[in-house]
Scaffold this active site. Structure first.
Site, PDB file in Angstrom:
ATOM      1  N   VAL A  65       3.852   2.496 -25.120  1.00 27.04           N
ATOM      2  CA  VAL A  65       5.594   2.014 -23.764  1.00 27.04           C
ATOM      3  C   VAL A  65       6.396   1.113 -23.681  1.00 27.04           C
ATOM      4  O   VAL A  65       6.851   1.326 -23.120  1.00 27.04           O
ATOM      5  CB  VAL A  65       5.108   2.686 -22.202  1.00 27.04           C
ATOM      6  N   GLY A  93       0.876   2.080 -16.143  1.00 30.73           N
ATOM      7  CA  GLY A  93       1.026   0.419 -15.659  1.00 30.73           C
ATOM      8  C   GLY A  93       0.326  -0.370 -15.504  1.00 30.73           C
ATOM      9  O   GLY A  93      -1.033  -0.225 -16.048  1.00 30.73           O
ATOM     10  N   THR A  95      -1.767  -4.057 -14.345  1.00 29.94           N
ATOM     11  CA  THR A  95      -1.516  -5.801 -12.777  1.00 29.94           C
ATOM     12  C   THR A  95      -2.139  -6.391 -14.094  1.00 29.94           C
ATOM     13  O   THR A  95      -2.857  -6.749 -14.827  1.00 29.94           O
ATOM     14  CB  THR A  95      -2.398  -5.331 -11.972  1.00 29.94           C
ATOM     15  N   GLN A 153       1.538 -11.093  -6.480  1.00 33.49           N
ATOM     16  CA  GLN A 153       1.808 -10.259  -7.938  1.00 33.49           C
ATOM     17  C   GLN A 153       3.794 -10.136  -7.971  1.00 33.49           C
ATOM     18  O   GLN A 153       4.755  -8.780  -8.182  1.00 33.49           O
ATOM     19  CB  GLN A 153       1.936  -8.211  -7.032  1.00 33.49           C
ATOM     20  N   TYR A 156       4.820  -7.958 -11.122  1.00 34.05           N
ATOM     21  CA  TYR A 156       4.370  -6.480 -10.652  1.00 34.05           C
ATOM     22  C   TYR A 156       4.927  -5.462  -9.559  1.00 34.05           C
ATOM     23  O   TYR A 156       5.835  -4.883  -9.359  1.00 34.05           O
ATOM     24  CB  TYR A 156       2.559  -6.175 -10.265  1.00 34.05           C
ATOM     25  N   GLY A 187       0.636   3.922  -2.240  1.00 33.10           N
ATOM     26  CA  GLY A 187      -0.491   2.827  -1.386  1.00 33.10           C
ATOM     27  C   GLY A 187      -1.983   2.442  -2.505  1.00 33.10           C
ATOM     28  O   GLY A 187      -1.250   3.002  -3.950  1.00 33.10           O
ATOM     29  N   ILE A 189      -4.742   3.547  -4.435  1.00 39.81           N
ATOM     30  CA  ILE A 189      -5.786   4.656  -4.332  1.00 39.81           C
ATOM     31  C   ILE A 189      -7.130   3.975  -4.800  1.00 39.81           C
ATOM     32  O   ILE A 189      -6.864   3.550  -6.016  1.00 39.81           O
ATOM     33  CB  ILE A 189      -4.291   5.209  -5.325  1.00 39.81           C
TER      34      ILE A 189
HETATM   35  N1  CAA Z   1      -2.592 -12.949   1.918  1.00 42.13           N
HETATM   36  C1  CAA Z   1      -3.287 -14.209   1.412  1.00 42.13           C
HETATM   37  N2  CAA Z   1      -3.750 -14.791   1.236  1.00 42.13           N
HETATM   38  C2  CAA Z   1      -4.199 -14.507   0.275  1.00 42.13           C
HETATM   39  C3  CAA Z   1      -4.233 -12.857  -0.173  1.00 42.13           C
HETATM   40  C4  CAA Z   1      -3.991 -11.847   0.885  1.00 42.13           C
HETATM   41  N3  CAA Z   1      -3.913 -11.352   0.493  1.00 42.13           N
HETATM   42  N4  CAA Z   1      -5.071 -13.319  -0.646  1.00 42.13           N
HETATM   43  C5  CAA Z   1      -5.403 -14.445  -1.070  1.00 42.13           C
HETATM   44  N5  CAA Z   1      -5.155 -15.369  -0.404  1.00 42.13           N
HETATM   45  C6  CAA Z   1      -5.007 -16.509  -0.020  1.00 42.13           C
HETATM   46  C7  CAA Z   1      -6.973 -17.052  -0.332  1.00 42.13           C
HETATM   47  O1  CAA Z   1      -7.095 -16.902   1.376  1.00 42.13           O
HETATM   48  C8  CAA Z   1      -7.163 -18.511  -0.727  1.00 42.13           C
HETATM   49  O2  CAA Z   1      -6.742 -19.143   0.433  1.00 42.13           O
HETATM   50  P1  CAA Z   1      -7.297 -20.724   0.861  1.00 42.13           P
HETATM   51  O3  CAA Z   1      -6.991 -21.734  -0.417  1.00 42.13           O
HETATM   52  O4  CAA Z   1      -6.633 -20.658   1.808  1.00 42.13           O
HETATM   53  O5  CAA Z   1      -8.404 -20.231   1.050  1.00 42.13           O
HETATM   54  C9  CAA Z   1      -5.682 -18.874  -1.378  1.00 42.13           C
HETATM   55  O6  CAA Z   1      -4.793 -17.431  -1.245  1.00 42.13           O
HETATM   56  C10 CAA Z   1      -6.284 -18.257  -2.444  1.00 42.13           C
HETATM   57  O7  CAA Z   1      -6.602 -17.369  -2.777  1.00 42.13           O
HETATM   58  P2  CAA Z   1      -8.105 -17.026  -3.868  1.00 42.13           P
HETATM   59  O8  CAA Z   1      -8.983 -17.595  -4.074  1.00 42.13           O
HETATM   60  O9  CAA Z   1      -8.563 -15.193  -4.044  1.00 42.13           O
HETATM   61  O10 CAA Z   1      -6.893 -17.087  -5.528  1.00 42.13           O
HETATM   62  P3  CAA Z   1      -7.014 -17.217  -7.604  1.00 42.13           P
HETATM   63  O11 CAA Z   1      -5.931 -17.317  -7.610  1.00 42.13           O
HETATM   64  O12 CAA Z   1      -8.520 -16.574  -7.859  1.00 42.13           O
HETATM   65  O13 CAA Z   1      -6.327 -15.618  -6.764  1.00 42.13           O
HETATM   66  C11 CAA Z   1      -5.194 -13.237  -6.758  1.00 42.13           C
HETATM   67  C12 CAA Z   1      -5.453 -14.664  -6.034  1.00 42.13           C
HETATM   68  C13 CAA Z   1      -4.964 -13.059  -8.101  1.00 42.13           C
HETATM   69  C14 CAA Z   1      -4.214 -13.124  -5.868  1.00 42.13           C
HETATM   70  C15 CAA Z   1      -6.572 -13.014  -5.883  1.00 42.13           C
HETATM   71  O14 CAA Z   1      -6.611 -12.861  -4.279  1.00 42.13           O
HETATM   72  C16 CAA Z   1      -6.569 -10.872  -6.140  1.00 42.13           C
HETATM   73  O15 CAA Z   1      -6.284 -10.662  -6.950  1.00 42.13           O
HETATM   74  N6  CAA Z   1      -5.281 -10.646  -4.726  1.00 42.13           N
HETATM   75  C17 CAA Z   1      -5.464  -8.917  -4.738  1.00 42.13           C
HETATM   76  C18 CAA Z   1      -4.293  -9.004  -5.566  1.00 42.13           C
HETATM   77  C19 CAA Z   1      -3.986  -7.547  -4.829  1.00 42.13           C
HETATM   78  O16 CAA Z   1      -3.780  -7.109  -3.893  1.00 42.13           O
HETATM   79  N7  CAA Z   1      -3.494  -6.878  -5.904  1.00 42.13           N
HETATM   80  C20 CAA Z   1      -3.292  -5.453  -5.725  1.00 42.13           C
HETATM   81  C21 CAA Z   1      -3.906  -4.624  -6.977  1.00 42.13           C
HETATM   82  S1  CAA Z   1      -3.975  -2.439  -6.683  1.00 42.13           S
HETATM   83  C22 CAA Z   1      -1.929  -2.000  -6.928  1.00 42.13           C
HETATM   84  O17 CAA Z   1      -1.419  -3.382  -7.613  1.00 42.13           O
HETATM   85  C23 CAA Z   1      -2.127  -1.376  -7.164  1.00 42.13           C
HETATM   86  C24 CAA Z   1      -1.315  -0.575  -6.330  1.00 42.13           C
HETATM   87  O18 CAA Z   1       0.134  -0.399  -6.237  1.00 42.13           O
HETATM   88  C25 CAA Z   1      -1.399  -0.418  -4.996  1.00 42.13           C
END
Ligand code: CAA
Length: 250
Positions: A65, A93, A95, A153, A156, A187, A189
């Protein structure tokens, strides 16, 4: 929902997660369902066989795509072998989550091309035919994170927000032609994509933000797709419908 006229529905990325639930729901309503899969996906045959054993006769075509020419070839084959596409669900899609500090050009481009450029690449192949026939449904699967942004993101969220800009502009252009264009913003899922989030992040940062206290089910989103694809939804266009357990209201 009333009984539906059978339509040809093309769902990108339908072999798993949300896409598979969408294929199953549209098939249950009597539509002819075609999905795309990444070229060279070794699981296609197995998936089609599994579906056949459950009584579903799906069509699957290889399509990258992100690549315009691949979309041209894919849709041309679908039209020739299955029929003109009445319903397009831009669902494929990916991530590549990382903080902006770590975000590189490769992961920016990959996510924007897969989630956003794909909408242009696929819709371009079907929109004129829908207009000529005076009926069509284009449904773009975006995300709550395109509406509110999400930590990690930038790629994304930008692509998913862009999808809705595309929806609104195209909806205006085709509103008088019997073609509707809408965005669905799910949201979190319970799919493989969401389960790839580190469990600790899911438990401490994501589930607590969902008033319903749970992940959504793919079938819940599929039901909404089916409605938007229906005859009854003819007056609904240019909308961005949130389905997120109350996580984000606006
Ligand atoms: N909000 C606030 N702070 C956050 C956070 C959040 N959501 N996630 C991580 N942090 C903070 C951590 O607490 C940490 O803080 P400190 O350094 O003060 O301890 C700092 O950010 C670094 O966190 P990580 O050690 O996790 O850092 P990383 O570089 O290893 O990973 C990341 C960062 C990739 C963003 C990881 O935290 C992650 O995968 N987060 C989830 C992201 C997410 O929600 N993706 C959605 C996927 S599903 C989707 O997208 C489907 C959809 O449409 C809904």
């Amino acid at each position: 929902m009333t009984a539906e006229k059978s339509r040809v529905a093309l769902v990108t990325g339908g072999m798993g997660g949300l896409g598979e639930a969408i294929c199953l729901k549209l098939a249950a309503l009597g539509h002819i369902v075609v999905t795309t899969h990444s070229p060279g996906n070794a699981k296609t045959k197995e998936w089609l066989t599994g579906m056949r054993q459950q009584g579903h006769e799906f069509h699957a075509y290889p399509c990258d795509v992100t690549d315009y020419d691949s979309c041209v070839a894919c849709v041309a084959a679908v039209v020739k072998e299955v029929g003109p596409v009445d319903v397009l669900v831009n669902n494929a899609g990916i991530t590549r989550d990382m903080t902006f500090k770590k975000m590189d050009r490769i992961n920016w481009d990959l996510v924007v091309k897969t989630n956003l450029d794909s909408c242009f690449n696929m819709t371009k192949q079907v929109a004129d035919g829908m207009i000529d026939r005076g009926w069509g449904r284009i449904i773009n699967i975006s995300s709550v994170n395109g509406q509110k942004g999400a930590f990690g993101q930038t790629n994304y969220s930008a692509a998913k927000a862009g999808m809705h800009g595309f929806t609104k502009a195209l909806a205006l252009e085709v509103a008088r032609k019997g073609v509707t264009v809408n965005t669905i913003s799910p949201g979190y899922i319970g799919t493989k994509m969401v389960m790839a989030i580190p469990q600790e992040v899911l438990d401490s940062k994501i589930i607590p933000q969902i008033p319903m206290g749970r992940l959504g089910k793919p079938e819940e989103v599929a039901g909404l797709v089916a409605y938007l694809a229906s005859e009854e939804a003819a007056f609904l266009t240019g909308a961005n419908i949130a389905i997120n357990g109350g996580q984000h209201m606006f």
